[in-house]
Design a protein around this motif. Structure first.
Motif, PDB file in Angstrom:
ATOM      1  N   ALA A  53      -0.113  -1.498   1.304  1.00  0.00           N
ATOM      2  CA  ALA A  53      -0.077  -1.417   0.154  1.00  0.00           C
ATOM      3  C   ALA A  53      -0.195  -0.816  -0.924  1.00  0.00           C
ATOM      4  CB  ALA A  53       0.265   0.378   0.789  1.00  0.00           C
ATOM      5  N   LYS A  54      -0.032  -1.899  -1.479  1.00  0.00           N
ATOM      6  CA  LYS A  54       0.525  -2.246  -3.082  1.00  0.00           C
ATOM      7  C   LYS A  54      -1.135  -3.201  -3.167  1.00  0.00           C
ATOM      8  CE  LYS A  54       1.651  -0.339  -6.059  1.00  0.00           C
ATOM      9  NZ  LYS A  54       1.066   1.318  -6.284  1.00  0.00           N
ATOM     10  N   LEU A  55      -0.691  -3.544  -2.727  1.00  0.00           N
ATOM     11  CA  LEU A  55      -2.235  -5.143  -2.631  1.00  0.00           C
ATOM     12  C   LEU A  55      -4.054  -4.586  -2.622  1.00  0.00           C
ATOM     13  CD1 LEU A  55      -0.894  -8.514  -1.561  1.00  0.00           C
ATOM     14  CD2 LEU A  55      -0.962  -8.015  -3.825  1.00  0.00           C
ATOM     15  N   PHE A  67     -14.281   0.851  -1.302  1.00  0.00           N
ATOM     16  CA  PHE A  67     -14.420   1.487  -0.277  1.00  0.00           C
ATOM     17  C   PHE A  67     -13.386   2.387  -0.184  1.00  0.00           C
ATOM     18  CE2 PHE A  67     -11.702  -1.874  -1.352  1.00  0.00           C
ATOM     19  CZ  PHE A  67     -10.321  -1.693  -1.130  1.00  0.00           C
ATOM     20  N   GLU A  68     -12.960   2.618   1.074  1.00  0.00           N
ATOM     21  CA  GLU A  68     -12.056   4.443   0.583  1.00  0.00           C
ATOM     22  C   GLU A  68     -10.458   3.264   1.336  1.00  0.00           C
ATOM     23  OE1 GLU A  68     -12.728   8.047   1.990  1.00  0.00           O
ATOM     24  OE2 GLU A  68     -15.692   7.143   1.668  1.00  0.00           O
ATOM     25  N   LEU A  69      -9.272   4.165   0.895  1.00  0.00           N
ATOM     26  CA  LEU A  69      -7.791   3.525   1.699  1.00  0.00           C
ATOM     27  C   LEU A  69      -7.346   4.955   2.281  1.00  0.00           C
ATOM     28  CD1 LEU A  69      -6.614   1.971  -1.040  1.00  0.00           C
ATOM     29  CD2 LEU A  69      -7.414   0.514   1.210  1.00  0.00           C
ATOM     30  N   VAL A  70      -6.851   5.591   3.062  1.00  0.00           N
ATOM     31  CA  VAL A  70      -5.667   5.978   3.724  1.00  0.00           C
ATOM     32  C   VAL A  70      -5.237   5.054   4.109  1.00  0.00           C
ATOM     33  CG1 VAL A  70      -5.663   7.585   5.357  1.00  0.00           C
ATOM     34  CG2 VAL A  70      -7.376   7.355   4.825  1.00  0.00           C
ATOM     35  N   PHE A  71      -3.285   5.641   3.649  1.00  0.00           N
ATOM     36  CA  PHE A  71      -2.263   5.651   4.073  1.00  0.00           C
ATOM     37  C   PHE A  71      -1.325   5.825   5.230  1.00  0.00           C
ATOM     38  CE2 PHE A  71      -3.669   4.211  -0.328  1.00  0.00           C
ATOM     39  CZ  PHE A  71      -2.950   2.820  -0.229  1.00  0.00           C
ATOM     40  N   LEU A  72      -1.631   5.131   6.328  1.00  0.00           N
ATOM     41  CA  LEU A  72      -1.625   5.973   7.405  1.00  0.00           C
ATOM     42  C   LEU A  72       0.024   5.314   7.696  1.00  0.00           C
ATOM     43  CD1 LEU A  72      -3.038   7.623   9.513  1.00  0.00           C
ATOM     44  CD2 LEU A  72      -3.502   5.901  10.831  1.00  0.00           C
ATOM     45  N   ALA A  73       0.799   6.390   7.792  1.00  0.00           N
ATOM     46  CA  ALA A  73       2.476   6.192   8.199  1.00  0.00           C
ATOM     47  C   ALA A  73       2.899   7.146   9.788  1.00  0.00           C
ATOM     48  CB  ALA A  73       3.401   6.579   7.186  1.00  0.00           C
ATOM     49  N   MET A  74       3.444   5.866  10.682  1.00  0.00           N
ATOM     50  CA  MET A  74       3.447   6.871  12.101  1.00  0.00           C
ATOM     51  C   MET A  74       4.993   7.543  12.223  1.00  0.00           C
ATOM     52  SD  MET A  74       2.238   5.467  15.571  1.00  0.00           S
ATOM     53  CE  MET A  74       3.301   4.210  15.699  1.00  0.00           C
ATOM     54  N   ASP A  88      10.809   7.923   0.489  1.00  0.00           N
ATOM     55  CA  ASP A  88      10.803   7.737  -0.771  1.00  0.00           C
ATOM     56  C   ASP A  88      10.649   6.740  -1.677  1.00  0.00           C
ATOM     57  OD1 ASP A  88      12.236   9.737  -0.944  1.00  0.00           O
ATOM     58  OD2 ASP A  88      14.823   8.587  -0.204  1.00  0.00           O
ATOM     59  N   ASN A  89      10.578   5.395  -0.894  1.00  0.00           N
ATOM     60  CA  ASN A  89      10.036   4.794  -1.399  1.00  0.00           C
ATOM     61  C   ASN A  89       8.129   4.651  -1.296  1.00  0.00           C
ATOM     62  OD1 ASN A  89      12.091   2.805  -1.011  1.00  0.00           O
ATOM     63  ND2 ASN A  89      11.950   2.277   1.058  1.00  0.00           N
ATOM     64  N   ALA A  90       7.691   5.527  -0.751  1.00  0.00           N
ATOM     65  CA  ALA A  90       5.683   5.633  -0.963  1.00  0.00           C
ATOM     66  C   ALA A  90       5.824   6.657  -2.265  1.00  0.00           C
ATOM     67  CB  ALA A  90       6.018   6.235   0.460  1.00  0.00           C
ATOM     68  N   ALA A  91       6.730   7.653  -2.392  1.00  0.00           N
ATOM     69  CA  ALA A  91       6.535   7.832  -2.999  1.00  0.00           C
ATOM     70  C   ALA A  91       7.159   7.118  -5.210  1.00  0.00           C
ATOM     71  CB  ALA A  91       7.615   9.706  -3.670  1.00  0.00           C
ATOM     72  N   LEU A  92       8.352   6.148  -5.058  1.00  0.00           N
ATOM     73  CA  LEU A  92       7.684   5.547  -5.993  1.00  0.00           C
ATOM     74  C   LEU A  92       7.091   4.339  -5.550  1.00  0.00           C
ATOM     75  CD1 LEU A  92      10.757   4.118  -7.664  1.00  0.00           C
ATOM     76  CD2 LEU A  92      11.368   1.866  -5.779  1.00  0.00           C
ATOM     77  N   PRO A  96      -0.003   7.247  -1.055  1.00  0.00           N
ATOM     78  CA  PRO A  96      -0.077   8.576  -0.331  1.00  0.00           C
ATOM     79  C   PRO A  96      -0.050   8.359   0.398  1.00  0.00           C
ATOM     80  CG  PRO A  96      -2.169   8.427  -1.724  1.00  0.00           C
ATOM     81  CD  PRO A  96      -0.719   7.233  -2.021  1.00  0.00           C
ATOM     82  N   LEU A  97       1.521   8.763   1.207  1.00  0.00           N
ATOM     83  CA  LEU A  97       1.207   8.907   3.034  1.00  0.00           C
ATOM     84  C   LEU A  97       0.344  10.316   3.644  1.00  0.00           C
ATOM     85  CD1 LEU A  97       4.494   7.422   3.666  1.00  0.00           C
ATOM     86  CD2 LEU A  97       2.437   6.031   2.863  1.00  0.00           C
TER      87      LEU A  97
END
Length: 287
Positions: A53-55, A67-74, A88-92, A96-97
């Motif tokens: 995600a960070k890369l 390009f566009e990104l969506v960070f998708l968490a199931m 918490d890790n995503a916020a740190l 944006p999930l």
């Protein structure tokens, strides 16, 4: 945000050679991203997907491609504690999930044969479906170099085939969708080093099934990967080139030295070349 800034800077500076460069190499070598893509980066909560995600985020901000990104968490049925750790890790890390729910763990818990395989297939199908619903044309998964070479040996040892985990695939069930693996050249040891350097804590496998059997011996399919990983680790102690050689083996396939192989037209046997009076191949041997 200071911690996040440190994490981002380290990808370009301290870990530029082991993380950033292999990441870029895979994208360029396998043509993984094009202008106009909308990519769902699939977040499991583990170290690999969070690094991915960070890369991807850094490439979008500073790279030449648009390009566009969506960070998708199931959430397939995580405990509240595990789900909160992902958030918490995503916020740190300023990720944006977009989170959606499923009930995969409930289904897999009642399966006796190859639960990990079924879980992986169901996860991927759900991710494809959700990504397509929100307008994405690609999903990006966090499989790394070690996953690739482990898969090669697993297919040989337990599947009786010579196959690998491909850097990109066109979906057969979701028209217009593609799967990409941008960490294809990134080694797991380097991901762990980055994680430890920043003192980050990620999920291992948060599946209730794995937690149930974590300390028990098992011959279930999902645990074979651990055996193969351990074997490669042992071989690595005697030959530092073992990783590269396993990887190279699926890039240097000599069809003249293969008994049979499959392609889109079916199975082919080496004796086909000997038909119609063609010269039979001579074995490589010294009398």
């Amino acid at each position: 945000m200071e911690k996040c800034d440190q994490i981002e800077r380290s990808l370009i500076k301290k870990y530029r050679k082991p993380l950033w460069r292999p990441f870029i190499k895979a994208i360029q070598e396998y043509d993984l991203i094009q202008n106009g893509d909308k990519i769902a980066v699939c977040i499991s909560g583990g170290k690999d997907s969070m690094l991915l995600a960070k890369l991807m985020q850094e490439l979008q901000r500073h790279g030449p491609l648009r390009f566009e990104l969506v960070f998708l968490a199931m959430n397939p049925g995580y405990s509240e504690q595990n789900q909160q750790q992902i958030l918490d890790n995503a916020a740190l890390m300023d990720i944006p999930l977009t989170v959606f729910e499923s009930a995969i763990f409930d289904v897999v818990e009642n399966v006796d044969s190859s639960p990990c395989y079924l879980c992986a297939r169901m996860r991927r199908g759900n991710l494809y479906q959700k990504a397509q619903e929100i307008g994405c044309n690609k999903i990006a998964l966090g499989h790394h170099f070690d996953d690739v070479i482990e898969t090669i040996l697993m297919n040989m040892f337990y599947g009786g085939t010579i196959e690998t985990m491909m850097p990109k695939l066109h979906s057969r069930n979701f028209e217009g969708m593609e799967l990409i693996r941008p960490l294809y050249h990134v080694k797991e040891a380097d991901i762990i080093a980055w994680k430890d350097y920043h003192q980050l804590t990620f999920l291992q496998c948060a599946c209730r099934f794995t937690e149930m059997y974590e300390n028990q011996p098992s011959d279930l399919g999902g645990f074979k990967r651990k055996e193969v990983k351990a074997l490669i680790g042992q071989l690595r102690e005697t030959s530092p080139l073992i990783d590269a050689n396993i990887f190279q083996s699926v890039q240097s396939v000599n069809l003249e030295k293969i008994i049979s192989y499959r392609d889109g037209e079916g199975r082919h046997h080496f004796l086909e070349k000997c038909a119609d009076g063609a010269e039979r191949p001579q074995p490589d041997m010294v009398e």
